[in-house]
Scaffold this motif. Structure first.
Motif, PDB file in Angstrom:
ATOM      1  N   ALA A 148       0.828  -1.210   0.000  1.00 46.22           N
ATOM      2  CA  ALA A 148       0.000   0.000   0.000  1.00 46.22           C
ATOM      3  C   ALA A 148       0.864   1.262   0.000  1.00 46.22           C
ATOM      4  N   LEU A 149       1.999   1.212   0.711  1.00 47.92           N
ATOM      5  CA  LEU A 149       2.879   2.380   0.805  1.00 47.92           C
ATOM      6  C   LEU A 149       3.508   2.718  -0.541  1.00 47.92           C
ATOM      7  N   TYR A 150       3.920   1.704  -1.299  1.00 45.38           N
ATOM      8  CA  TYR A 150       4.643   1.928  -2.549  1.00 45.38           C
ATOM      9  C   TYR A 150       3.740   2.002  -3.777  1.00 45.38           C
ATOM     10  N   ALA A 151       2.493   1.575  -3.644  1.00 40.15           N
ATOM     11  CA  ALA A 151       1.589   1.506  -4.797  1.00 40.15           C
ATOM     12  C   ALA A 151       1.461   2.829  -5.555  1.00 40.15           C
ATOM     13  N   PRO A 152       1.364   3.980  -4.879  1.00 39.97           N
ATOM     14  CA  PRO A 152       1.229   5.239  -5.623  1.00 39.97           C
ATOM     15  C   PRO A 152       2.419   5.557  -6.526  1.00 39.97           C
ATOM     16  N   PHE A 153       3.554   4.901  -6.278  1.00 40.20           N
ATOM     17  CA  PHE A 153       4.766   5.155  -7.062  1.00 40.20           C
ATOM     18  C   PHE A 153       4.981   4.107  -8.153  1.00 40.20           C
ATOM     19  N   GLY A 154       4.039   3.171  -8.268  1.00 41.19           N
ATOM     20  CA  GLY A 154       4.178   2.133  -9.281  1.00 41.19           C
ATOM     21  C   GLY A 154       5.301   1.165  -8.993  1.00 41.19           C
ATOM     22  N   VAL A 155       5.510   0.855  -7.712  1.00 44.50           N
ATOM     23  CA  VAL A 155       6.623  -0.004  -7.297  1.00 44.50           C
ATOM     24  C   VAL A 155       6.119  -1.095  -6.364  1.00 44.50           C
ATOM     25  N   ARG A 156       6.624  -2.310  -6.570  1.00 39.20           N
ATOM     26  CA  ARG A 156       6.413  -3.428  -5.641  1.00 39.20           C
ATOM     27  C   ARG A 156       7.701  -3.661  -4.876  1.00 39.20           C
ATOM     28  N   ALA A 157       7.594  -4.265  -3.695  1.00 42.03           N
ATOM     29  CA  ALA A 157       8.787  -4.549  -2.903  1.00 42.03           C
ATOM     30  C   ALA A 157       8.659  -5.896  -2.214  1.00 42.03           C
ATOM     31  N   PHE A 158       9.790  -6.599  -2.117  1.00 39.64           N
ATOM     32  CA  PHE A 158       9.861  -7.860  -1.381  1.00 39.64           C
ATOM     33  C   PHE A 158      11.111  -7.865  -0.518  1.00 39.64           C
ATOM     34  N   MET A 159      11.044  -8.582   0.605  1.00 36.63           N
ATOM     35  CA  MET A 159      12.261  -8.821   1.377  1.00 36.63           C
ATOM     36  C   MET A 159      13.232  -9.571   0.482  1.00 36.63           C
ATOM     37  N   ALA A 160      14.502  -9.158   0.496  1.00 31.03           N
ATOM     38  CA  ALA A 160      15.443  -9.751  -0.468  1.00 31.03           C
ATOM     39  C   ALA A 160      16.863  -9.733   0.066  1.00 31.03           C
ATOM     40  N   GLY A 161      17.022 -10.160   1.296  1.00 33.26           N
ATOM     41  CA  GLY A 161      18.342 -10.182   1.915  1.00 33.26           C
ATOM     42  C   GLY A 161      18.249  -9.667   3.336  1.00 33.26           C
ATOM     43  N   ASN A 162      19.242 -10.002   4.133  1.00 31.46           N
ATOM     44  CA  ASN A 162      19.257  -9.500   5.506  1.00 31.46           C
ATOM     45  C   ASN A 162      20.690  -9.515   6.012  1.00 31.46           C
TER      46      ASN A 162
END
Length: 369
Positions: A148-162
C-alpha cells in the motif's frame, strides 16, 4: 502410345512417406512461431545502492539476478548495475518508479524523506529482530502495508536479503558519557540519526562508496554501517579500533528488492512467482550467511587487528531508548498510513517479544551459564 499416370504408380509406402513429410513440414511451419516465442528473452536492469560485490547486500543483489535467470531457464535475464553505474545509490527508488530500471536492490529507510513509514520495512531503533521482522512481513500484515505504501509510485517490494543484527559503529574516540555525544559527527542511516541529533550529535548521510574517505579525512568522527563482515570489508579497522555494539539503531537489516509494477504485472504468473521466490530465497540465505560471516569477521578483527568491542554507557542506552519512542510517535503523526504501519509494527512486537524472550534471550542466558 499409352501414357502412364505417375500418380497411379505410387506405392502405398511412398504415399505414406509423402504424407508424413508434408505433415512434418506443415507442423514445422506451425511450430516455428512457438519456438521463436519460447526463445524470447525478457531483459531487465537492476540498480543497487551498493558497491559491486559488497559483502552482504552487494552479494545478495547479484545472487537474485542469477537466481531469476536460472529459475526461469533464461526467460528473464537481469543485469546488475552497482551504485553509480547507472544511477546514484540514493536514487534507486526513483529509477525503478520512473522506468529507468525494472528492479532495484536497496534498503527502504533510504526513502524516509519521501515516505516516513518506509523505515519500518528495513528496521527501526529498538525494534524487531530479523526473525521477528520476517514474521511481521509474512504473517502480521506487513507485506500488505508495504504494498500500500509503494503503490502510488508504481513499485512493488519484497524482502530480499538480511544483514542480520548490526553494530553501533566505529568511533575515533571512546564514548563514555552523554557529554561525548554532543558535537559528534556520525555517518548514520535511519531514525537513529534523528535520535542522535536530539542528543546533540550531527548525523551525516554518506553513500556506501563515500564512507571510508569521509571517515579517514574527518568529515565524520564516527561511522555506523552494518556488521563485522561488511564493516571489515570497508576497512574501518584501519582508521580506529573502537567498535561499539550492539546496534540499537538497526536491530534488523532487511534488504528490499524493488520491482516496477508495470514490469512485474507484465510477466506471466509463473515468472512472477519465480521473481518473488528468488527474493524470498535470498532473504533466508543472506541471513544465515551474515550470521556466519559476522562471527568469523569479528574474531579476525579482534585477533589480527586489535579491534576492541565496547558497549554504550547505560545512560546513553536509556536516553536512546526513550527518544526512540518519541521519534516513532512523531513519525506516526505525519499521515494516516504511517500511523497504521506503526500500530501494526508495535502490535507484532508486543505479540512476538514474550516468545522471543523465552525462546531466545532466556535460553541464551541459560546456555551461557
Amino acid at each position: 502410345m499409352k501414357t502412364t499416370d505417375p500418380k497411379k504408380n505410387i506405392t502405398r509406402r511412398q504415399a505414406l512417406s509423402m504424407v508424413a513429410a508434408s505433415g512434418a513440414a506443415a507442423g514445422g511451419a506451425l511450430a516455428s512461431p512457438a519456438v521463436a516465442q519460447e526463445k524470447a528473452v525478457i531483459e531487465w536492469k537492476m540498480v543497487t545502492s551498493w558497491p559491486k560485490g559488497l559483502p552482504g547486500p552487494g552479494l545478495s543483489a547479484q545472487r537474485i539476478c542469477d537466481r531469476i535467470s536460472t529459475m526461469s531457464d533464461g526467460r528473464i535475464r537481469v543485469r546488475l548495475h552497482a551504485a553509480g553505474e547507472l544511477v546514484p545509490a540514493f536514487e534507486v527508488f526513483d529509477a525503478v518508479s520512473g522506468g529507468v530500471a525494472q528492479m532495484g536492490h536497496t534498503a527502504s529507510f533510504y526513502w524516509q524523506g519521501k515516505m516516513p513509514a518506509s523505515v519500518f520495512f528495513t528496521t527501526v531503533p529498538f525494534g524487531l529482530t530479523p526473525e521477528e521482522h520476517c514474521t511481521w512481513i509474512e504473517y502480521g500484515g506487513g507485506q500488505e502495508l508495504w504494498d500500500a505504501l509503494y503503490a502510488p509510485f508504481g513499485v512493488r517490494a519484497f524482502m530480499a536479503g538480511n544483514t542480520a543484527g548490526t553494530m553501533a559503529g566505529w568511533y575515533k574516540k571512546p564514548l563514555t558519557s552523554l557529554e561525548d555525544v554532543k558535537g559528534l559527527k556520525i555517518r548514520i542511516q535511519g531514525l537513529g540519526g534523528e535520535i542522535l541529533r536530539r542528543m546533540g550529535a550531527t548525523p551525516v548521510s554518506l553513500a556506501s562508496s563515500e564512507i571510508y574517505a569521509g571517515f579517514e579525512s574527518g568529515v565524520v568522527d564516527a561511522v555506523e554501517f552494518l556488521g563485522p563482515w561488511s564493516d571489515a570489508a570497508m576497512g574501518f579497522q584501519q582508521i580506529t579500533k573502537h567498535y561499539y555494539g550492539p546496534g540499537f539503531n538497526k536491530p534488523n537489516g532487511t534488504g528490499e528488492a524493488l520491482i516496477s509494477s508495470v514490469a512485474y504485472e507484465g510477466l506471466s504468473e509463473d515468472l512472477r512467482l519465480i521473481v518473488k521466490e528468488a527474493c524470498r530465497s535470498e532473504n533466508a540465505q543472506a541471513l544465515a550467511e551474515a550470521n556466519w560471516m559476522n562471527a568469523q569477521a569479528l574474531q579476525t578483527l579482534k585477533a589480527e587487528h586489535g579491534v576492541q568491542t565496547d558497549s554504550y554507557p547505560q545512560e546513553v542506552v536509556q536516553t536512546m531508548r526513550s527518544l526512540a519512542q518519541e521519534v516513532l510517535s512523531e513519525y506516526a503523526a505525519k499521515d494516516e498510513l504511517t500511523q497504521k504501519i506503526l500500530e501494526s509494527y508495535r502490535a507484532a512486537m508486543a505479540l512476538v517479544s514474550p516468545w522471543s524472550q523465552l525462546s531466545s534471550a532466556d535460553f541464551l542466558s541459560a546456555r551461557g551459564g
